[in-house]
Scaffold this motif. Structure first.
Motif, PDB file in Angstrom:
ATOM      1  N   MET A 113      -6.950 -16.994   0.547  1.00  0.00           N
ATOM      2  CA  MET A 113      -5.652 -17.417   1.085  1.00  0.00           C
ATOM      3  C   MET A 113      -4.650 -16.273   1.248  1.00  0.00           C
ATOM      4  SD  MET A 113      -6.093 -20.782   1.252  1.00  0.00           S
ATOM      5  CE  MET A 113      -4.562 -21.772   1.351  1.00  0.00           C
ATOM      6  N   ARG A 114      -3.972 -16.306   1.918  1.00  0.00           N
ATOM      7  CA  ARG A 114      -2.852 -15.075   2.049  1.00  0.00           C
ATOM      8  C   ARG A 114      -1.689 -15.857   2.005  1.00  0.00           C
ATOM      9  NH1 ARG A 114      -4.206 -15.278   7.830  1.00  0.00           N
ATOM     10  NH2 ARG A 114      -2.303 -15.772   8.916  1.00  0.00           N
ATOM     11  N   ASP A 115      -0.583 -14.944   1.305  1.00  0.00           N
ATOM     12  CA  ASP A 115       0.842 -15.172   0.879  1.00  0.00           C
ATOM     13  C   ASP A 115       1.839 -15.091   2.361  1.00  0.00           C
ATOM     14  OD1 ASP A 115       0.988 -15.881  -2.046  1.00  0.00           O
ATOM     15  OD2 ASP A 115      -0.211 -13.901  -1.873  1.00  0.00           O
ATOM     16  N   ARG A 116       2.261 -16.265   2.342  1.00  0.00           N
ATOM     17  CA  ARG A 116       3.515 -15.823   3.396  1.00  0.00           C
ATOM     18  C   ARG A 116       4.614 -15.321   2.524  1.00  0.00           C
ATOM     19  NH1 ARG A 116       2.965 -21.720   6.289  1.00  0.00           N
ATOM     20  NH2 ARG A 116       1.722 -21.241   8.178  1.00  0.00           N
ATOM     21  N   PRO A 117       5.519 -14.307   3.265  1.00  0.00           N
ATOM     22  CA  PRO A 117       6.533 -13.629   2.402  1.00  0.00           C
ATOM     23  C   PRO A 117       7.582 -14.864   2.137  1.00  0.00           C
ATOM     24  CG  PRO A 117       6.136 -12.383   4.424  1.00  0.00           C
ATOM     25  CD  PRO A 117       5.176 -13.649   4.762  1.00  0.00           C
ATOM     26  N   LEU A 118       7.994 -14.534   1.060  1.00  0.00           N
ATOM     27  CA  LEU A 118       9.010 -15.717   0.466  1.00  0.00           C
ATOM     28  C   LEU A 118      10.471 -14.675   0.505  1.00  0.00           C
ATOM     29  CD1 LEU A 118       7.601 -17.449  -2.704  1.00  0.00           C
ATOM     30  CD2 LEU A 118       7.942 -18.260  -0.273  1.00  0.00           C
ATOM     31  N   ASP A 119      11.367 -15.444   1.113  1.00  0.00           N
ATOM     32  CA  ASP A 119      12.648 -14.698   1.454  1.00  0.00           C
ATOM     33  C   ASP A 119      13.502 -14.647  -0.168  1.00  0.00           C
ATOM     34  OD1 ASP A 119      14.683 -13.400   2.584  1.00  0.00           O
ATOM     35  OD2 ASP A 119      15.611 -15.257   3.546  1.00  0.00           O
ATOM     36  N   ILE A 120      13.001 -14.075  -1.029  1.00  0.00           N
ATOM     37  CA  ILE A 120      13.777 -13.833  -2.037  1.00  0.00           C
ATOM     38  C   ILE A 120      13.912 -12.482  -2.466  1.00  0.00           C
ATOM     39  CG2 ILE A 120      13.892 -14.445  -4.660  1.00  0.00           C
ATOM     40  CD1 ILE A 120      12.422 -17.110  -3.991  1.00  0.00           C
ATOM     41  N   SER A 130       5.414  -9.312 -13.394  1.00  0.00           N
ATOM     42  CA  SER A 130       5.917 -10.404 -14.356  1.00  0.00           C
ATOM     43  C   SER A 130       6.296 -11.287 -13.521  1.00  0.00           C
ATOM     44  CB  SER A 130       7.117  -9.562 -15.003  1.00  0.00           C
ATOM     45  OG  SER A 130       8.203  -9.282 -13.841  1.00  0.00           O
ATOM     46  N   ALA A 131       5.922 -11.462 -12.357  1.00  0.00           N
ATOM     47  CA  ALA A 131       5.830 -13.075 -11.601  1.00  0.00           C
ATOM     48  C   ALA A 131       4.718 -13.188 -10.901  1.00  0.00           C
ATOM     49  CB  ALA A 131       6.986 -12.705 -10.407  1.00  0.00           C
ATOM     50  N   PHE A 132       4.312 -14.676 -11.339  1.00  0.00           N
ATOM     51  CA  PHE A 132       2.834 -14.951 -11.200  1.00  0.00           C
ATOM     52  C   PHE A 132       2.861 -16.426 -10.515  1.00  0.00           C
ATOM     53  CE2 PHE A 132       3.211 -12.385 -14.975  1.00  0.00           C
ATOM     54  CZ  PHE A 132       2.249 -11.196 -14.540  1.00  0.00           C
ATOM     55  N   VAL A 133       1.828 -16.830 -10.278  1.00  0.00           N
ATOM     56  CA  VAL A 133       1.718 -18.298  -9.669  1.00  0.00           C
ATOM     57  C   VAL A 133       1.004 -19.262 -10.475  1.00  0.00           C
ATOM     58  CG1 VAL A 133       2.004 -17.474  -7.088  1.00  0.00           C
ATOM     59  CG2 VAL A 133      -0.283 -17.722  -8.202  1.00  0.00           C
ATOM     60  N   CYS A 134       0.085 -18.431 -11.326  1.00  0.00           N
ATOM     61  CA  CYS A 134      -1.050 -19.651 -12.229  1.00  0.00           C
ATOM     62  C   CYS A 134      -0.683 -19.402 -13.509  1.00  0.00           C
ATOM     63  CB  CYS A 134      -2.359 -19.307 -11.727  1.00  0.00           C
ATOM     64  SG  CYS A 134      -3.705 -20.041 -12.750  1.00  0.00           S
ATOM     65  N   PRO A 135      -0.328 -20.310 -14.465  1.00  0.00           N
ATOM     66  CA  PRO A 135      -0.331 -20.062 -16.002  1.00  0.00           C
ATOM     67  C   PRO A 135      -1.763 -19.718 -16.507  1.00  0.00           C
ATOM     68  CG  PRO A 135       0.230 -22.321 -15.333  1.00  0.00           C
ATOM     69  CD  PRO A 135       0.198 -21.534 -14.084  1.00  0.00           C
ATOM     70  N   TYR A 136      -2.720 -20.413 -15.676  1.00  0.00           N
ATOM     71  CA  TYR A 136      -4.020 -20.579 -16.384  1.00  0.00           C
ATOM     72  C   TYR A 136      -4.452 -18.847 -16.290  1.00  0.00           C
ATOM     73  CZ  TYR A 136      -4.325 -25.236 -16.771  1.00  0.00           C
ATOM     74  OH  TYR A 136      -4.083 -26.739 -17.091  1.00  0.00           O
ATOM     75  N   CYS A 137      -3.977 -18.138 -15.391  1.00  0.00           N
ATOM     76  CA  CYS A 137      -4.331 -16.712 -15.269  1.00  0.00           C
ATOM     77  C   CYS A 137      -3.475 -15.787 -16.274  1.00  0.00           C
ATOM     78  CB  CYS A 137      -4.178 -16.184 -13.696  1.00  0.00           C
ATOM     79  SG  CYS A 137      -5.456 -17.142 -12.739  1.00  0.00           S
ATOM     80  N   GLY A 225       9.903 -13.358 -17.391  1.00  0.00           N
ATOM     81  CA  GLY A 225       8.830 -13.613 -16.407  1.00  0.00           C
ATOM     82  C   GLY A 225       9.171 -14.798 -15.645  1.00  0.00           C
ATOM     83  N   ILE A 226       8.390 -14.678 -14.406  1.00  0.00           N
ATOM     84  CA  ILE A 226       8.699 -15.860 -13.592  1.00  0.00           C
ATOM     85  C   ILE A 226       7.424 -16.591 -13.020  1.00  0.00           C
ATOM     86  CG2 ILE A 226       9.339 -16.210 -11.134  1.00  0.00           C
ATOM     87  CD1 ILE A 226      11.361 -13.927 -11.388  1.00  0.00           C
ATOM     88  N   PHE A 227       7.422 -17.682 -12.906  1.00  0.00           N
ATOM     89  CA  PHE A 227       6.293 -18.660 -12.161  1.00  0.00           C
ATOM     90  C   PHE A 227       6.813 -19.107 -10.980  1.00  0.00           C
ATOM     91  CE2 PHE A 227       4.111 -17.977 -16.392  1.00  0.00           C
ATOM     92  CZ  PHE A 227       2.604 -17.812 -15.818  1.00  0.00           C
ATOM     93  N   PHE A 228       5.977 -18.850  -9.847  1.00  0.00           N
ATOM     94  CA  PHE A 228       6.861 -19.533  -8.524  1.00  0.00           C
ATOM     95  C   PHE A 228       5.638 -20.084  -7.834  1.00  0.00           C
ATOM     96  CE2 PHE A 228       5.181 -15.288  -7.574  1.00  0.00           C
ATOM     97  CZ  PHE A 228       4.994 -15.442  -6.249  1.00  0.00           C
ATOM     98  N   LYS A 229       5.952 -20.944  -6.691  1.00  0.00           N
ATOM     99  CA  LYS A 229       5.058 -21.536  -6.066  1.00  0.00           C
ATOM    100  C   LYS A 229       4.942 -20.771  -4.616  1.00  0.00           C
ATOM    101  CE  LYS A 229       4.629 -25.624  -2.807  1.00  0.00           C
ATOM    102  NZ  LYS A 229       5.213 -26.876  -2.257  1.00  0.00           N
ATOM    103  N   PRO A 230       3.697 -20.113  -4.431  1.00  0.00           N
ATOM    104  CA  PRO A 230       3.729 -19.605  -3.245  1.00  0.00           C
ATOM    105  C   PRO A 230       3.600 -20.224  -1.998  1.00  0.00           C
ATOM    106  CG  PRO A 230       1.515 -19.740  -4.279  1.00  0.00           C
ATOM    107  CD  PRO A 230       2.625 -20.541  -5.349  1.00  0.00           C
ATOM    108  N   ASP A 231       3.704 -19.856  -0.860  1.00  0.00           N
ATOM    109  CA  ASP A 231       3.484 -20.468   0.440  1.00  0.00           C
ATOM    110  C   ASP A 231       2.314 -19.646   1.082  1.00  0.00           C
ATOM    111  OD1 ASP A 231       3.744 -21.698   2.648  1.00  0.00           O
ATOM    112  OD2 ASP A 231       5.552 -20.604   3.375  1.00  0.00           O
ATOM    113  N   LEU A 232       1.248 -20.529   1.056  1.00  0.00           N
ATOM    114  CA  LEU A 232      -0.093 -19.900   1.285  1.00  0.00           C
ATOM    115  C   LEU A 232      -0.587 -20.503   2.541  1.00  0.00           C
ATOM    116  CD1 LEU A 232      -1.738 -20.326  -2.476  1.00  0.00           C
ATOM    117  CD2 LEU A 232      -0.860 -18.194  -1.100  1.00  0.00           C
ATOM    118  N   VAL A 233      -1.377 -19.806   3.369  1.00  0.00           N
ATOM    119  CA  VAL A 233      -2.146 -20.008   4.603  1.00  0.00           C
ATOM    120  C   VAL A 233      -3.592 -19.445   4.557  1.00  0.00           C
ATOM    121  CG1 VAL A 233      -0.351 -20.344   6.066  1.00  0.00           C
ATOM    122  CG2 VAL A 233      -1.532 -18.124   5.701  1.00  0.00           C
TER     123      VAL A 233
END
Length: 308
Positions: A113-120, A130-137, A225-233
């Motif tokens: 997958m690839r990330d669409r840019p998040l406007d943050i 320090s910002a990730f998408v998967c706590p298992y990782c 730290g941050i966990f965020f929901k990515p916007d993926l395609v």
């Protein structure tokens, strides 16, 4: 490199594509792995949750994998981008951006997958550090730390209980309307989870380590730290272009062995799953490769007078 005749072409050189190449190489199949060398996890410092490779960098993981696959001379790697696919099961024609052409019997999409840019503002500077998408990782490294969760709606209500296994010191930022029901808000309140719906103004960090999240209403939330929901395609439009069914979640639709609705075409890894872990992708690649090999062997068996 013109008109290479192959048993299979694998598009994508991440864990799914590499493990598929290993299985097919050991099965004595002629295989090209075509990869453009821009993995999504390039921002990640370490790969976790993969037995015998826990903590290795993604680049080292790929290097080790290629060294192991090199023991099987029927597999080779091509640094290139596939631009078109024609033909049908048993005779696919592959064309690349650099002018390479291949003919293959079977095809595996391991596109990731690839990330669409998040406007943050500030998120790109901390992503993978320090910002990730998967706590298992990456949850272990942030255990018991104060975190900010950037998520909303049904996804948030799935994620909040999951992250609570690593830390109960987290604040939710929905970065706009929370898209929750009253019952869901009450559930979060019951667990004493702070939540803010003001848009995020910026993320402040030092050397890639987040210090605080600043909201447009002036609220500042210190965190480590941050966990965020990515916007993926999907990493490429090729599956859709040749008629592969795409799920509502935006992944390639497959059966339990990686088959798509197009005969001879398979998919594995993140492009065909919501379980975005290296070990899960590798497992899917192995299963798809075994199914491809079984098909190739069965087809050759039915034609005993033809050279395999």
């Amino acid at each position: 490199m013109k008109n290479q005749q192959l048993d299979a072409v694998i598009i994508g050189g991440g864990p799914a594509g590499l493990n598929a190449a290993l299985v097919l190489g050991r099965a004595r199949k002629n295989v090209a792995v075509i990869d453009e060398g821009r993995p999504r996890n390039a921002v990640t410092r370490k790969t976790h949750g993969f037995l015998t490779r826990d903590g290795v960098s993604p680049s080292e993981f790929r290097q080790i994998a290629k060294e192991e696959i090199s023991a099987y001379p029927s597999v080779f790697f091509v640094a290139d981008t596939v631009v078109s696919i024609a033909g049908t099961d048993g005779h696919f024609q592959i064309a690349t951006a650099l002018g390479n052409t291949f003919t293959c019997k079977k095809l595996l999409f391991a596109l990731g997958m690839r990330d669409r840019p998040l406007d943050i503002p500030g998120l790109a500077e901390v992503y993978g550090k320090s910002a990730f998408v998967c706590p298992y990782c990456d949850g272990w490294e942030l255990r018991d730390e104060p975190l900010v969760i950037i998520n909303k709606g049904e996804e948030l209500m799935h994620f909040a209980p999951v992250i609570s296994g690593w830390t109960n010191r987290f604040t939710i930022c929905t970065n706009g309307p929370d898209e929750l029901t009253d019952a869901q808000r009450e559930e979060l309140q019951l667990h004493q989870v702070p939540m803010f719906d003001s848009p995020i103004q910026r993320i402040d960090a030092s050397d890639g380590i987040v210090r605080q999240v600043v909201l447009e209403d002036g609220t500042t939330i210190p965190c480590r730290g941050i966990f965020f929901k990515p916007d993926l395609v999907i990493g490429s439009d090729l599956p859709r272009a040749i008629g592969c069914h795409i799920t509502e979640m935006g992944t390639v639709a497959i059966d339990n062995m990686g088959k798509t609705n197009i005969p001879g075409v398979y998919s594995a890894g993140d492009a065909a799953s919501r379980m975005h872990q290296a070990i899960a992708a590798a497992s899917m690649g192995a299963l798809a490769a075994a199914a491809m090999n079984n098909e190739l062997n069965a087809e050759a068996w039915r034609k005993p007078n033809e050279h395999v």
